[in-house]
Design a protein around this motif. Sequence first.
Motif, PDB file in Angstrom:
ATOM      1  N   VAL B 301       8.305  -2.547  -4.824  1.00 18.00           N
ATOM      2  CA  VAL B 301       9.627  -2.625  -4.272  1.00 18.00           C
ATOM      3  C   VAL B 301       9.415  -3.188  -2.709  1.00 18.00           C
ATOM      4  N   LYS B 302      10.498  -4.466  -2.541  1.00 16.33           N
ATOM      5  CA  LYS B 302      10.464  -5.161  -1.203  1.00 16.33           C
ATOM      6  C   LYS B 302      10.986  -4.006  -0.317  1.00 16.33           C
ATOM      7  N   ILE B 303      10.563  -3.980   1.021  1.00 15.53           N
ATOM      8  CA  ILE B 303      11.028  -3.313   1.978  1.00 15.53           C
ATOM      9  C   ILE B 303      11.973  -4.201   2.697  1.00 15.53           C
ATOM     10  N   PRO B 304      13.165  -3.595   2.673  1.00 22.00           N
ATOM     11  CA  PRO B 304      14.271  -4.476   3.325  1.00 22.00           C
ATOM     12  C   PRO B 304      14.024  -4.810   4.910  1.00 22.00           C
ATOM     13  N   ALA B 305      14.417  -5.714   5.562  1.00 21.05           N
ATOM     14  CA  ALA B 305      14.132  -6.191   6.790  1.00 21.05           C
ATOM     15  C   ALA B 305      14.402  -5.126   7.798  1.00 21.05           C
ATOM     16  N   GLY B 329      -3.071  -6.720   1.146  1.00 19.19           N
ATOM     17  CA  GLY B 329      -3.452  -8.134   1.437  1.00 19.19           C
ATOM     18  C   GLY B 329      -2.254  -8.773   2.077  1.00 19.19           C
ATOM     19  N   LYS B 330      -1.558  -9.655   1.648  1.00 18.78           N
ATOM     20  CA  LYS B 330      -0.362 -10.533   2.189  1.00 18.78           C
ATOM     21  C   LYS B 330       0.672  -9.864   2.041  1.00 18.78           C
ATOM     22  N   LEU B 331       0.777  -8.694   1.123  1.00 14.54           N
ATOM     23  CA  LEU B 331       2.086  -8.035   1.318  1.00 14.54           C
ATOM     24  C   LEU B 331       1.971  -6.616   2.032  1.00 14.54           C
ATOM     25  N   ALA B 332       1.045  -6.527   2.806  1.00 17.05           N
ATOM     26  CA  ALA B 332       0.990  -5.415   3.445  1.00 17.05           C
ATOM     27  C   ALA B 332       2.286  -5.384   4.318  1.00 17.05           C
ATOM     28  N   GLY B 333       2.956  -4.181   4.453  1.00 11.75           N
ATOM     29  CA  GLY B 333       3.976  -4.053   5.292  1.00 11.75           C
ATOM     30  C   GLY B 333       5.281  -4.483   4.484  1.00 11.75           C
ATOM     31  N   LYS B 334       5.008  -5.388   3.532  1.00 13.51           N
ATOM     32  CA  LYS B 334       6.278  -6.028   2.863  1.00 13.51           C
ATOM     33  C   LYS B 334       6.867  -5.394   1.629  1.00 13.51           C
ATOM     34  N   ILE B 335       5.867  -4.480   1.101  1.00  9.92           N
ATOM     35  CA  ILE B 335       6.448  -3.915  -0.273  1.00  9.92           C
ATOM     36  C   ILE B 335       5.808  -2.401  -0.004  1.00  9.92           C
ATOM     37  N   PHE B 336       6.299  -1.526  -0.984  1.00 15.55           N
ATOM     38  CA  PHE B 336       5.805  -0.388  -1.141  1.00 15.55           C
ATOM     39  C   PHE B 336       5.664  -0.472  -2.794  1.00 15.55           C
ATOM     40  N   ARG B 337       4.599   0.533  -3.464  1.00 21.08           N
ATOM     41  CA  ARG B 337       4.697   0.400  -4.898  1.00 21.08           C
ATOM     42  C   ARG B 337       4.791   2.011  -5.157  1.00 21.08           C
TER      43      ARG B 337
END
Lengths: 368, 368
Positions: B301-305, B329-337
Amino acid sequence: MVIRQNLRTPGPTPIPDDIVAALGSPMIDHRGPEFRDLIRKVTAQLKQVFMTRYDVLILTASGTGSLEAAIVNSLSPGDKVLMPTAGAFGDRFGDAAEAYGAQVQRLLVEWGTAIDPDIIRRALRADPEIKAVLITHNETSTGITHDLEAISSVVKGEFNKLLLVDAVSSLGCIPLPVDGWNCDLVGTASQKGFMIPPGLSFISVSPAAWEAQKTAAMPRFYFDLKAARQYLERGQTPWTPNVAAFYGLSAALDKLLVQGMESVFEHHADIGQFTREGVRDLGLDLLSQDEARASNTVTAVKIPASVDGPRLVKLMHDEEHVVLAGGQGKLAGKIFRIGHLGYVSREDIEEVLAALKRVLPRVGYSAF
Amino acid sequence: MVIRQNLRTPGPTPIPDDIVAALGSPMIDHRGPEFRDLIRKVTAQLKQVFMTRYDVLILTASGTGSLEAAIVNSLSPGDKVLMPTAGAFGDRFGDAAEAYGAQVQRLLVEWGTAIDPDIIRRALRADPEIKAVLITHNETSTGITHDLEAISSVVKGEFNKLLLVDAVSSLGCIPLPVDGWNCDLVGTASQKGFMIPPGLSFISVSPAAWEAQKTAAMPRFYFDLKAARQYLERGQTPWTPNVAAFYGLSAALDKLLVQGMESVFEHHADIGQFTREGVRDLGLDLLSQDEARASNTVTAVKIPASVDGPRLVKLMHDEEHVVLAGGQGKLAGKIFRIGHLGYVSREDIEEVLAALKRVLPRVGYSAF
């Protein structure tokens, strides 16, 4: 009907009930705060048991995995290593090194005897290119504890070579002060002195071993110790760890350290001596006559010529519910072994001896 | 006070109580008749879950160990391998191959999208020397299930290359007919669809993989599959196995096969869809818009800005006792699962969604 077995193999050992309960603790995120606290706690405790102020790393693998890790993290293909061996596990350690391209010089010592440090001294003097010595502290296949302190004084004290130690069936049962004896890489496993199921192994890494790692060219991925150390700094492991066994380990280490390692070592020494005396009282011969180097974790007993060995082990298993181990490699059919390490009491051994007394006359033994 | 966590990482998963009980079964001799019966039973059952009539071997290691085994048992240093990757686990598989000296050609696909079989076709056409393709069936880091059937029809059907599959977070949850899709080496692990703790991994080996093994020159010892097969013939493993996990596995396989794998797959499909719909109902975006290739074991799930992502995950953990996974990796901080595999119910996901609804407004989310 479920019958309690008296499991007297030299690992896996029986598991105390409270450790069984700990194994069933709810799963946690292995990248979360609960696991971070858990791995930091057990790592600090393991360092006490290893008697080291340096690193101890935990691998999700059985003991052989820790030995492969010791090899691939310190050596390069083509490196000369010396491997004195007096049993099946000594042989296995060398096989692992050869699989990764080391030139292994084997010093074959008669099975059931202790390795004389002087043969190591002579071999190291004869070939200054030898980089490392692989040694099995306690040879599970013969019931001999080699004199690691004396061996280390040669390997490290006189020649300053890398010293890699298989301590799978000794550490936590028999004294092995890792720093005191200057050992570089010492591997052991969960299912012996630590009284938990197989599936975790532990390895200590000295500063000299880390130095060797920098140039060690053997390939490694799952068993890369540098990755393990880096992840440990943030309370994790590189790959998903055996979380259940970590819980069991935590409970086991609490028990061991509350009892005190000196007391744990004394307990093993008492039980070892009690086992050897009991076997001799039955008129049986031990594989080794070397009482000074007799293992306090496993006893190897010669099967008399008149005795049907396989039937002995089978009747002990089927009718007495005592699980003995047979002989390995060239000792198959010639000995049986009684494990007495980890979770073991004098009563467990008394049961074994009483059962042997009942079964031996039925399989051709006429000494009583 | 002990609070039940809703562990929603994509493995380890929670363990059903009866499997926890099985894990605590008394230890047995891993060279004795009880273990022989146990390994034969679970191996036969695993073959049903893998949908293979060939070999399935059990390794005491986590999933990464099975992937290393796939590589070192089929390849030689210098071999060219193709690795399409669209996430952290795809990358890891290639890292393992490189560690052992393979020449890895990486086809970098945008994270969160599915791998197009046509890019594999073009790469294999361009370089006939490529020997093997490494593919991650279900990319746990992005919540995408790659189209392994179509990929296999290219890799095996058109080019007849070796096909090595990371099925750690798919097998047992999402259909993967190993023989039907002609996969050569497929590795998976115990802590996902099998609902037991981490510490065992499973690998299937096709006849073509055994053929490749004969000339595969990468070094191997702990992960040597030929040794595993030889020992399995007598109901053993080369190295001491994780006996406790074998008991858990036996109980888990009984449950899975009684339920029927088709029903298990349907359950995962239902839960996956329910999770994605619930997330969208909260006004959140999924990392991937590709519903056809959305994973039924993990949702990213994308973490909204506007949202403080780390605080979201922390409040979910500390106050709601819901354990989510972050981005890698490069999705750290940008999504949760959100993991939804193995032992998971619709109620577990309802709890997650209700907790998100409470916590999101506190961390900067204003959509409701």
